[in-house]
Design an enzyme around this catalytic site. Structure first.
Site, PDB file in Angstrom:
ATOM      1  N   THR A 218      44.870 107.475   5.486  1.00 36.42           N
ATOM      2  CA  THR A 218      45.392 108.447   6.458  1.00 36.42           C
ATOM      3  C   THR A 218      46.516 107.809   7.272  1.00 36.42           C
ATOM      4  OG1 THR A 218      43.290 109.582   6.631  1.00 36.42           O
ATOM      5  CG2 THR A 218      44.650 109.629   8.599  1.00 36.42           C
TER       6      THR A 218
ATOM      7  N   GLY B 133      35.605 110.400   8.648  1.00 39.68           N
ATOM      8  CA  GLY B 133      35.785 111.565   9.513  1.00 39.68           C
ATOM      9  C   GLY B 133      34.491 112.085  10.108  1.00 39.68           C
TER      10      GLY B 133
ATOM     11  N   THR C 270      41.452 107.002  12.300  1.00 39.73           N
ATOM     12  CA  THR C 270      41.346 106.977  10.843  1.00 39.73           C
ATOM     13  C   THR C 270      39.984 106.384  10.488  1.00 39.73           C
ATOM     14  OG1 THR C 270      42.212 105.974   8.829  1.00 39.73           O
ATOM     15  CG2 THR C 270      42.645 104.771  10.853  1.00 39.73           C
ATOM     16  N   GLY C 271      39.520 106.714   9.292  1.00 39.49           N
ATOM     17  CA  GLY C 271      38.215 106.199   8.877  1.00 39.49           C
ATOM     18  C   GLY C 271      37.296 107.344   8.478  1.00 39.49           C
TER      19      GLY C 271
ATOM     20  N   ARG D 226      36.122 121.032   2.891  1.00 36.12           N
ATOM     21  CA  ARG D 226      35.730 120.048   3.913  1.00 36.12           C
ATOM     22  C   ARG D 226      36.906 119.795   4.871  1.00 36.12           C
ATOM     23  NH1 ARG D 226      37.748 114.682   5.426  1.00 36.12           N
ATOM     24  NH2 ARG D 226      36.009 113.499   6.281  1.00 36.12           N
ATOM     25  N   VAL D 227      36.617 119.800   6.146  1.00 37.09           N
ATOM     26  CA  VAL D 227      37.635 119.456   7.149  1.00 37.09           C
ATOM     27  C   VAL D 227      37.160 118.194   7.854  1.00 37.09           C
ATOM     28  CG1 VAL D 227      38.761 120.204   9.284  1.00 37.09           C
ATOM     29  CG2 VAL D 227      38.346 121.860   7.457  1.00 37.09           C
ATOM     30  N   GLY D 228      38.046 117.227   7.967  1.00 39.55           N
ATOM     31  CA  GLY D 228      37.686 115.965   8.609  1.00 39.55           C
ATOM     32  C   GLY D 228      38.036 115.964  10.089  1.00 39.55           C
ATOM     33  N   ASP D 229      38.096 114.764  10.642  1.00 36.86           N
ATOM     34  CA  ASP D 229      38.372 114.607  12.070  1.00 36.86           C
ATOM     35  C   ASP D 229      39.826 114.870  12.439  1.00 36.86           C
ATOM     36  OD1 ASP D 229      38.641 112.103  10.425  1.00 36.86           O
ATOM     37  OD2 ASP D 229      39.685 111.438  12.235  1.00 36.86           O
TER      38      ASP D 229
HETATM   39  N1  ASP Z   1      39.629 110.321   8.751  1.00 38.19           N
HETATM   40  C1  ASP Z   1      40.045 110.906   7.504  1.00 38.19           C
HETATM   41  C2  ASP Z   1      39.094 111.999   7.116  1.00 38.19           C
HETATM   42  O1  ASP Z   1      37.905 111.808   7.249  1.00 38.19           O
HETATM   43  C3  ASP Z   1      40.108 109.920   6.383  1.00 38.19           C
HETATM   44  C4  ASP Z   1      40.876 108.672   6.669  1.00 38.19           C
HETATM   45  O2  ASP Z   1      41.129 108.286   7.796  1.00 38.19           O
HETATM   46  O3  ASP Z   1      41.289 108.026   5.683  1.00 38.19           O
HETATM   47  O4  ASP Z   1      39.530 113.021   6.636  1.00 38.19           O
END
Ligand code: ASP
Length: 284
Positions: free
Chosen positions: A155, A208, A205-206, A183-186
């Site tokens: 990300t 979600g 990032t990370g 799916r929706v992330g953070d």
């Molecule tokens: N945080 C992002 C998500 O979960 C993924 C990422 O940071 O690589 O969609």
């Protein structure tokens, strides 16, 4: 009163195992930070600088955003992005396909002001009306590269403070590899992956699902509000995420004086910052 120094910091995603691409990713972060810095130097706003830097990272297929985004289980690209300023204006998109630069669409939603978050087809209809061109979704898939990086998190995000002391944060992602469709992330959830107010701006990032549960971006900015310096605020926020969820994530932060902070509990998080016109600093 101390005058704000313009500053910008970008990240290229918290993850692991991309040692082979280390230099290329750092170069991508450096290039994006320099683009954002040029905007700040010429007197443009933090919002402009963050938008330009994130768009540059979206166009770089080394990162999981825009071109080069991860594929979901159905083999499709579904992207999330958000942009927020310290005036609490925010725009975000979730589960969009066929948009080369989701961060530019997020900016249009912010400017429009009626809504904060648009998803899927409605977001694409809005893009057409706002004059953002749609591209065939498959043009965003770089199959060969994707095969190599599909284990990575990549990300992208950016936070900046401009000459006037205004702050902005932006984040863009293809989401986690092989996620369920829908799916929706953070990233596009204000306060979770992206947040900015008068005290600071943060981009995460990370994982979600873990980030959402501790509202990591707002939690990080709250640490600034409570008086911690940005580096310590970032560390405390990531420690809290680890403690409460056992998850892995990273965050970049800037306060209104242009002091940056960052922390991650993943193996790596390539980043670059440029503060007050000093030499760029890259960190892996
Ligand atoms: N945080 C992002 C998500 O979960 C993924 C990422 O940071 O690589 O969609």
């Amino acid at each position: 009163m101390v005058a704000p120094r313009p500053a910008i910091i970008v990240h290229g995603g918290a993850g692991r195992g991309s040692g082979e691409w280390r230099e290329a990713r750092l170069a991508g972060c450096l290039k994006a930070a320099a683009i954002g810095w040029t905007a700040l130097e010429s007197g443009r706003t933090a919002l402009d600088a963050v938008g330009e830097a994130v768009a540059a990272l979206e166009d770089d297929p080394l990162f999981n955003a825009g071109t080069g985004s991860s594929l979901n289980r159905a083999g499709e690209v579904e992207m999330d992005a958000a942009l927020m300023s310290d005036t609490l204006e925010a725009g975000a998109v979730a589960s969009v396909a066929g948009i080369r630069n989701p961060i530019r669409l997020a900016r249009k939603i912010l400017e429009d002001g009626r809504h904060v978050l648009l998803t899927g087809r409605g977001a694409c209809d809005f893009a057409r009306q706002a004059g953002i061109p749609l591209v065939p979704p498959e043009t965003l898939v770089t199959q060969a590269q994707h095969e190599r990086w599909k284990q990575d998190h990549g990300t992208v995000g950016c936070v900046a403070v401009d000459r006037e002391g205004h702050l902005a944060a932006g984040t863009s992602t293809g989401g986690t590899p092989r996620k369920l469709p829908g799916r929706v992330g953070d990233t596009p959830l204000i306060g979770c992956g992206t947040y900015g107010n008068g005290d600071g701006a943060a981009s995460c990032t990370g994982q979600g699902e873990a980030i959402i549960k501790v509202v990591l971006a707002k939690t990080s900015v709250d640490q600034l509000t409570s008086g911690l310096a940005p580096m310590e605020a970032a560390r405390q926020a990531v420690a809290l995420l680890a403690r409460r969820t056992g998850g892995q994530a990273g965050v970049i932060l800037v306060d209104r004086l242009g002091v940056v902070g960052y922390a991650h509990n993943t193996e790596e998080m390539p980043l670059c910052h440029i503060i007050g016109g000093e030499e760029p600093v890259t960190v892996f």
